[in-house]
Motif scaffolding. Structure first.
Motif, PDB file in Angstrom:
ATOM      1  N   UNK A 180       2.984  -0.446  13.773  1.00 18.88           N
ATOM      2  CA  UNK A 180       4.014  -0.113  12.798  1.00 18.88           C
ATOM      3  C   UNK A 180       3.703   1.243  12.201  1.00 18.88           C
ATOM      4  N   UNK A 181       4.696   2.132  12.133  1.00 22.88           N
ATOM      5  CA  UNK A 181       4.489   3.483  11.619  1.00 22.88           C
ATOM      6  C   UNK A 181       5.495   3.780  10.516  1.00 22.88           C
ATOM      7  N   UNK A 182       4.988   4.313   9.405  1.00 23.54           N
ATOM      8  CA  UNK A 182       5.833   4.737   8.290  1.00 23.54           C
ATOM      9  C   UNK A 182       5.518   6.193   7.988  1.00 23.54           C
ATOM     10  N   UNK A 183       6.315   6.822   7.152  1.00 23.56           N
ATOM     11  CA  UNK A 183       6.099   8.213   6.741  1.00 23.56           C
ATOM     12  C   UNK A 183       5.889   9.099   7.969  1.00 23.56           C
TER      13      UNK A 183
ATOM     14  N   UNK B 267       0.835  -1.201   0.000  1.00 22.51           N
ATOM     15  CA  UNK B 267       0.000   0.000   0.000  1.00 22.51           C
ATOM     16  C   UNK B 267       0.866   1.245   0.000  1.00 22.51           C
ATOM     17  N   UNK B 268       0.271   2.389  -0.319  1.00 19.34           N
ATOM     18  CA  UNK B 268       0.987   3.652  -0.309  1.00 19.34           C
ATOM     19  C   UNK B 268       1.403   4.019   1.099  1.00 19.34           C
ATOM     20  N   UNK B 269       2.226   5.085   1.235  1.00 14.31           N
ATOM     21  CA  UNK B 269       2.689   5.464   2.555  1.00 14.31           C
ATOM     22  C   UNK B 269       1.535   5.881   3.455  1.00 14.31           C
ATOM     23  N   UNK B 270       1.662   5.574   4.738  1.00 13.77           N
ATOM     24  CA  UNK B 270       0.635   5.935   5.716  1.00 13.77           C
ATOM     25  C   UNK B 270       1.144   7.076   6.577  1.00 13.77           C
ATOM     26  N   UNK B 271       0.249   7.827   7.168  1.00  7.84           N
ATOM     27  CA  UNK B 271       0.679   8.889   8.065  1.00  7.84           C
ATOM     28  C   UNK B 271       1.163   8.269   9.361  1.00  7.84           C
ATOM     29  N   UNK B 272       1.892   9.051  10.152  1.00  5.23           N
ATOM     30  CA  UNK B 272       2.425   8.537  11.410  1.00  5.23           C
ATOM     31  C   UNK B 272       1.320   8.231  12.400  1.00  5.23           C
ATOM     32  N   UNK B 273       0.158   8.777  12.213  1.00  2.00           N
ATOM     33  CA  UNK B 273      -0.920   8.516  13.158  1.00  2.00           C
ATOM     34  C   UNK B 273      -1.680   7.241  12.824  1.00  2.00           C
ATOM     35  N   UNK B 274      -1.337   6.591  11.727  1.00  2.00           N
ATOM     36  CA  UNK B 274      -2.015   5.367  11.325  1.00  2.00           C
ATOM     37  C   UNK B 274      -1.069   4.189  11.450  1.00  2.00           C
ATOM     38  N   UNK B 275      -1.346   3.223  12.366  1.00  3.64           N
ATOM     39  CA  UNK B 275      -0.484   2.053  12.420  1.00  3.64           C
ATOM     40  C   UNK B 275      -0.621   1.238  11.135  1.00  3.64           C
TER      41      UNK B 275
ATOM     42  N   UNK C 153       9.859  -6.454  11.641  1.00  2.00           N
ATOM     43  CA  UNK C 153       9.620  -5.059  11.277  1.00  2.00           C
ATOM     44  C   UNK C 153      10.043  -4.880   9.819  1.00  2.00           C
ATOM     45  N   UNK C 154       9.535  -3.843   9.178  1.00  3.00           N
ATOM     46  CA  UNK C 154       9.864  -3.578   7.784  1.00  3.00           C
ATOM     47  C   UNK C 154      10.791  -2.374   7.687  1.00  3.00           C
ATOM     48  N   UNK C 155      11.591  -2.303   6.642  1.00  2.00           N
ATOM     49  CA  UNK C 155      12.491  -1.182   6.414  1.00  2.00           C
ATOM     50  C   UNK C 155      11.711   0.123   6.355  1.00  2.00           C
ATOM     51  N   UNK C 156      12.327   1.191   6.879  1.00  2.00           N
ATOM     52  CA  UNK C 156      11.736   2.535   6.938  1.00  2.00           C
ATOM     53  C   UNK C 156      10.473   2.573   7.790  1.00  2.00           C
ATOM     54  N   UNK C 157      10.439   1.784   8.852  1.00  2.00           N
ATOM     55  CA  UNK C 157       9.281   1.698   9.736  1.00  2.00           C
ATOM     56  C   UNK C 157       9.746   1.740  11.188  1.00  2.00           C
ATOM     57  N   UNK C 158       8.986   2.404  12.031  1.00  2.00           N
ATOM     58  CA  UNK C 158       9.195   2.354  13.479  1.00  2.00           C
ATOM     59  C   UNK C 158       8.150   1.385  14.027  1.00  2.00           C
ATOM     60  N   UNK C 159       8.595   0.293  14.624  1.00  2.00           N
ATOM     61  CA  UNK C 159       7.701  -0.759  15.075  1.00  2.00           C
ATOM     62  C   UNK C 159       7.750  -0.860  16.593  1.00  2.00           C
ATOM     63  N   UNK C 160       6.651  -0.513  17.233  1.00  3.10           N
ATOM     64  CA  UNK C 160       6.538  -0.575  18.685  1.00  3.10           C
ATOM     65  C   UNK C 160       5.851  -1.872  19.088  1.00  3.10           C
ATOM     66  N   UNK C 161       6.352  -2.483  20.165  1.00  2.00           N
ATOM     67  CA  UNK C 161       5.849  -3.764  20.643  1.00  2.00           C
ATOM     68  C   UNK C 161       5.421  -3.639  22.098  1.00  2.00           C
ATOM     69  N   UNK C 162       4.248  -4.175  22.399  1.00  2.00           N
ATOM     70  CA  UNK C 162       3.828  -4.223  23.801  1.00  2.00           C
ATOM     71  C   UNK C 162       4.800  -5.099  24.567  1.00  2.00           C
ATOM     72  N   UNK C 163       5.197  -6.187  23.949  1.00  2.00           N
ATOM     73  CA  UNK C 163       6.148  -7.083  24.578  1.00  2.00           C
ATOM     74  C   UNK C 163       5.602  -7.673  25.853  1.00  2.00           C
TER      75      UNK C 163
END
Length: 133
Positions: free
Chosen positions: A72-75, A26-34, A47-57
């Motif tokens: 997962x957050x991109x863009x 899919x196209x890039x998502x905003x930072x407010x959309x996981x 996790x995917x490249x160019x992504x910040x992936x937060x985990x509850x762990x």
């Protein structure tokens, strides 16, 4: 594990992999959309490249912090992004981000996460929001 559970696990894993494939194309998502799966199953990408992936762990010693609910957050934008859960792990495969214990990026940071690295913590506050550094 009985046959029914094995089949259910295979079906869930295939469904999650399909959801990841759709999100990855899919196209890039905003930072407010996981983006990406809400839960990572064994064998799926962490996790995917160019992504910040937060985990509850799992906030307990010797357990895998990069499991369970994920966001997962991109863009990334300069805006503060509130996480959908308390996070104790981060795969940061994008630029540097600052992680906060509050939902509005205020107060002292939990973590200043450099670009292209991973972090887990249990002796600090849970992460509840972040923004690019």
């Amino acid at each position: 594990m009985n046959v029914t559970r094995k089949i259910a696990a295979a079906v869930l894993g295939a469904a999650a992999a399909a959801a990841f494939a759709v999100a990855a194309t899919a196209g890039p998502a905003s930072a407010t959309t996981p983006t990406g799966p809400s839960t990572r199953y064994k064998g799926e990408p962490v996790c995917a490249t160019e992504t910040a992936c937060f985990y509850h762990g799992i906030p307990a010693r010797y357990l895998d912090f990069f499991q369970g609910p994920t966001a997962w957050y991109t863009a990334l934008t300069d805006d503060c992004t509130t996480l959908p859960f308390d996070a104790y792990g981060l795969f940061n495969l994008t630029g540097a981000v600052t992680v906060y214990p509050t939902t509005d990026c205020s107060g002292s940071p939990v973590l200043n996460a450099g670009a292209y690295n991973y972090y887990s913590w249990q002796t600090r506050s849970a992460a509840r929001s972040f923004r690019p550094a």
